[in-house]
Every structure is written in C-alpha cells, then in structure tokens.
Design a protein around this motif. Structure first.
Motif, PDB file in Angstrom:
ATOM      1  N   ARG A 176       0.882  -1.366   0.076  1.00 15.75           N
ATOM      2  CA  ARG A 176      -0.071  -0.110   0.035  1.00 15.75           C
ATOM      3  C   ARG A 176       0.914   1.232  -0.021  1.00 15.75           C
ATOM      4  O   ARG A 176       0.310   2.315  -0.530  1.00 15.75           O
ATOM      5  CB  ARG A 176      -0.867  -0.015   1.280  1.00 15.75           C
ATOM      6  N   GLN A 177       2.038   1.103   0.574  1.00 13.58           N
ATOM      7  CA  GLN A 177       3.178   2.374   0.643  1.00 13.58           C
ATOM      8  C   GLN A 177       3.493   2.680  -0.958  1.00 13.58           C
ATOM      9  O   GLN A 177       3.487   3.680  -1.118  1.00 13.58           O
ATOM     10  CB  GLN A 177       4.301   2.026   1.615  1.00 13.58           C
ATOM     11  N   VAL A 178       3.669   1.490  -1.519  1.00 13.08           N
ATOM     12  CA  VAL A 178       3.997   1.951  -2.963  1.00 13.08           C
ATOM     13  C   VAL A 178       2.877   2.464  -3.696  1.00 13.08           C
ATOM     14  O   VAL A 178       3.192   3.543  -4.649  1.00 13.08           O
ATOM     15  CB  VAL A 178       4.319   0.473  -3.713  1.00 13.08           C
ATOM     16  N   ARG A 179       1.889   1.834  -3.562  1.00 17.52           N
ATOM     17  CA  ARG A 179       0.579   2.419  -4.119  1.00 17.52           C
ATOM     18  C   ARG A 179       0.344   3.842  -3.756  1.00 17.52           C
ATOM     19  O   ARG A 179      -0.113   4.774  -4.705  1.00 17.52           O
ATOM     20  CB  ARG A 179      -0.700   1.541  -4.047  1.00 17.52           C
ATOM     21  N   GLN A 180       0.383   4.082  -2.585  1.00 19.52           N
ATOM     22  CA  GLN A 180       0.164   5.569  -2.110  1.00 19.52           C
ATOM     23  C   GLN A 180       1.104   6.569  -2.670  1.00 19.52           C
ATOM     24  O   GLN A 180       0.730   7.742  -2.940  1.00 19.52           O
ATOM     25  CB  GLN A 180       0.220   5.369  -0.631  1.00 19.52           C
ATOM     26  N   LEU A 181       2.398   6.144  -2.940  1.00 18.32           N
ATOM     27  CA  LEU A 181       3.276   7.023  -3.284  1.00 18.32           C
ATOM     28  C   LEU A 181       3.057   7.446  -4.724  1.00 18.32           C
ATOM     29  O   LEU A 181       3.120   8.481  -5.300  1.00 18.32           O
ATOM     30  CB  LEU A 181       4.708   6.567  -3.201  1.00 18.32           C
ATOM     31  N   ALA A 182       2.655   6.328  -5.719  1.00 15.04           N
ATOM     32  CA  ALA A 182       2.066   6.481  -6.946  1.00 15.04           C
ATOM     33  C   ALA A 182       1.151   7.303  -7.150  1.00 15.04           C
ATOM     34  O   ALA A 182       1.133   8.206  -8.061  1.00 15.04           O
ATOM     35  CB  ALA A 182       2.011   5.048  -7.642  1.00 15.04           C
ATOM     36  N   ALA A 183       0.050   7.394  -6.223  1.00 17.40           N
ATOM     37  CA  ALA A 183      -1.034   8.030  -6.460  1.00 17.40           C
ATOM     38  C   ALA A 183      -0.869   9.601  -5.984  1.00 17.40           C
ATOM     39  O   ALA A 183      -1.563  10.451  -6.270  1.00 17.40           O
ATOM     40  CB  ALA A 183      -2.169   7.329  -5.454  1.00 17.40           C
ATOM     41  N   ALA A 184       0.313   9.698  -4.848  1.00 17.76           N
ATOM     42  CA  ALA A 184       0.485  10.996  -4.505  1.00 17.76           C
ATOM     43  C   ALA A 184       1.371  11.950  -5.712  1.00 17.76           C
ATOM     44  O   ALA A 184       1.239  13.226  -5.718  1.00 17.76           O
ATOM     45  CB  ALA A 184       1.178  10.980  -3.360  1.00 17.76           C
ATOM     46  N   LEU A 185       2.117  11.351  -6.558  1.00 18.01           N
ATOM     47  CA  LEU A 185       2.847  12.052  -7.464  1.00 18.01           C
ATOM     48  C   LEU A 185       1.727  12.207  -8.702  1.00 18.01           C
ATOM     49  O   LEU A 185       0.978  11.461  -9.204  1.00 18.01           O
ATOM     50  CB  LEU A 185       3.875  11.170  -7.774  1.00 18.01           C
ATOM     51  N   ASP A 186       2.268  13.305  -9.305  1.00 13.88           N
ATOM     52  CA  ASP A 186       1.782  13.695 -10.644  1.00 13.88           C
ATOM     53  C   ASP A 186       2.383  12.584 -11.540  1.00 13.88           C
ATOM     54  O   ASP A 186       3.195  11.871 -11.499  1.00 13.88           O
ATOM     55  CB  ASP A 186       2.177  14.875 -11.205  1.00 13.88           C
ATOM     56  N   PRO A 187       1.535  12.274 -12.569  1.00 12.63           N
ATOM     57  CA  PRO A 187       1.886  11.444 -13.702  1.00 12.63           C
ATOM     58  C   PRO A 187       3.475  11.847 -14.077  1.00 12.63           C
ATOM     59  O   PRO A 187       3.829  12.580 -14.653  1.00 12.63           O
ATOM     60  CB  PRO A 187       0.951  11.597 -15.009  1.00 12.63           C
TER      61      PRO A 187
END
Length: 322
Positions: free
Chosen positions: A74-85
């Motif tokens: 979930r930490q990897v997913r949350q990081l990806a979601a927090a960053l702009d594309p």
C-alpha cells in the motif's frame, strides 16, 4: 539528476543520499524528521509521514525515485497516487532476498520462483510475512511505475550506520578476543553487502538506465566461516579462537537466532544465501573486503536479546562437556 529518496536519513538511504550528493546530483529526502533530520544539509528535506499524508509531493517532479522504506505494498501504491503522472522518473525499490520461495539450487538467479503472495496484504511485519510483503511491494512497483522499475534485492546489509547491529555484533565480539562461540558450521552459506557499496551501485544503475531485478550480494560461495575469519583478521587480538558449535546443540539449548546474529538453522534462510550475484557485478557492483567493513564499525551497546558473555561461556562449557 533530480532524485527523490523515500527515507534517506538512515543506513542504506543515508549512504545513497551521501553518494548522490557527492556525485553532484540534486537530492530530496522525504522522511518523518525523527532520525537524522540534522543530516544532509545540502539536500532538500520534505517532512512527512508516508503512511499519513504525501501532499508535500504534489507539483514536484524528479528524474529518479529511490524507495528504501516501502515495507507494505500500500505504501508503493500511495506513493504512486500522490505523485503527478511521470513525476517519479525512474523508480528503484529496495526489496530483499527474502522474496524467494525455496531456491532450486545454489547459484539461483533473479528469475527463481518467488514466494506465493496472492492473499491479502499482511497487517504486520514478522519473520513469516516479511518476504511475502516484499513480493507484493515488487508487484505494486511494476504495476504503478512500469516495467522499467528497478528491483534491488540485497542479502544481509552490513557496514556503518546499520541499526540492526547484526554484523556489528561479531565485530565487537571478536574484538574482545578469547574463545569465541561460532554458531553452526563454518561452511554454512552467508552472503553480505556493505551498505556503501550497495548505495554506490544503485546510483550507477540509475545513471546507466538498467532495468529489472538484481541480487546485491557477495558470491554464492560466501560462508559464515569466511565472514568470521575476515572480521577476526581485522579486529581480533592475538590468541582469539573460534569454536564451532553445531546447530542441533544450539537449538537443544534453547538458543534463538537473534541471540547469535546472522546464524540460522532454517534451511530456507540458508538456501537464499546462495544467490548468483553475477548480474549485479556485471552492472558495476563493487564489493569491498569484509575486513574493511569490520574496521569501520563503531562500538555500540549490545542488544538485550544478544548472547551475553556469561551465556556464551556457559554454552561453551556445556559444548566441551558433551
């Protein structure tokens, strides 16, 4: 490069940040401010808890992101979601050799079968769940950061700043000299990598455009006996001796793995210390002698669960009486 480090103020993350800054890169470290906040004055510090709020990343971008602190997918997913594309640039995950199912044979490569990890995400990090969680982190990395993501799988990491003190325990014990209880068999496989060598190589991977998974370890022929001999050559006083006490005796005596760091009677843990590191060596991983790592270790207070001098003497006496 502009590099974001998730962590960066302890051990491997700190060594990587120092290596990147020394090479002239622009470094940002995101951490909670609880340890090492005064370090790395040349870096940009973003104070945030990755498990709570990553809005500090919004609107920013980097050429590479190095994740040394992801233990849950979930930490990897949350990081990806927090960053702009596209804001992460190249993504490098520090994983673990613990991801492997029972390896087929010594010298196994990076395509050896991984642990089954199709179930729900474990809620806690334990000896039983750690490997599965790292497999799930790797899957999340490839899913959210693409097939060019780098997966670095180190074995036991040693050297300065190691807060686990597993290697340091043996440096301190051998420096005291005398008769030293050496656990298990001298030919038991044991691979290590100095955190500074790991950091330098990870930086090289990012600059050369490498992709895929890599083992970060000494050769598969490395052993516990070789490790202790190398440490002894660096720090032990004259007259120091190693007495090898077998696994069965230690287990029957109720000795836990953590009492004698880096020792394990678990066949799986031993098997995963026979990884082929040829791919990493071919891409620039340079390994300093273990003796050099030992010379750089600072004294520390022994962990409460480590075998005490009295406990060691008692076991050695029982071993000699058997």
């Amino acid at each position: 490069m502009r590099i974001l480090i998730m962590g960066g103020t302890r051990f491997v993350g700190l060594h990587f940040a120092q290596a990147a800054l020394a090479a002239g890169h622009d470094v940002t470290v995101l951490h909670r401010g609880r340890s090492g906040a005064h370090l790395l004055p040349e870096a940009t510090h973003l104070i945030a808890d990755r498990d709570a709020d990553l809005t500090a990343l919004r609107g920013l971008s980097w050429d590479a992101t190095v994740d040394v602190s992801a233990y849950f997918p979930r930490q990897v997913r949350q990081l990806a979601a927090a960053l702009d594309p596209g804001a992460a640039g190249r993504y490098l995950l520090v994983s673990s050799m613990a991801v492997y199912d029972t390896p087929a044979a010594p010298g196994f490569t990076e395509d050896s079968p991984l642990l089954p990890a199709d179930g729900p995400e474990p809620e806690e990090i334990t000896v039983a769940t750690y490997g599965m969680l790292k497999v799930q982190c790797e899957r999340a990395a490839l899913e959210h950061f693409g097939p060019d993501a780098l997966l670095v799988r180190p074995t036991y990491v040693i050297g300065p700043q190691d807060y686990t003190h597993r290697f340091d325990h043996w440096v301190q014990r051998l420096a005291r000299g005398g008769e030293v209880l050496a656990p298990g068999r001298p030919d038991a496989p044991l691979q290590v990598v100095d955190g500074r060598d790991l950091a330098d190589w990870m930086l090289a991977l990012l600059t050369t455009g490498a992709t895929g998974a890599y083992h970060a370890a000494t050769p598969p022929s490395s052993t516990m006996g070789g490790l202790l001999d190398a440490i002894a050559s660096a720090v032990a006083p004259t007259g120091t001796t190693l007495t090898w006490v077998d696994d069965e005796f230690l287990q029957a005596s109720g000795v836990q793995d953590r009492a004698l760091p880096l020792w394990s009677a678990d066949p799986l843990r031993r098997a995963t210390n026979t990884a082929d590191s040829a791919a990493a060596l071919a891409t620039g991983l340079s390994l300093r002698p273990v003796a050099d790592s030992a010379r750089d270790i600072e004294p520390f207070e022994p962990a409460p669960h480590a075998l005490t001098p009295a406990g060691e003497a008692e076991l050695l006496e029982a071993w000699h009486r058997r």
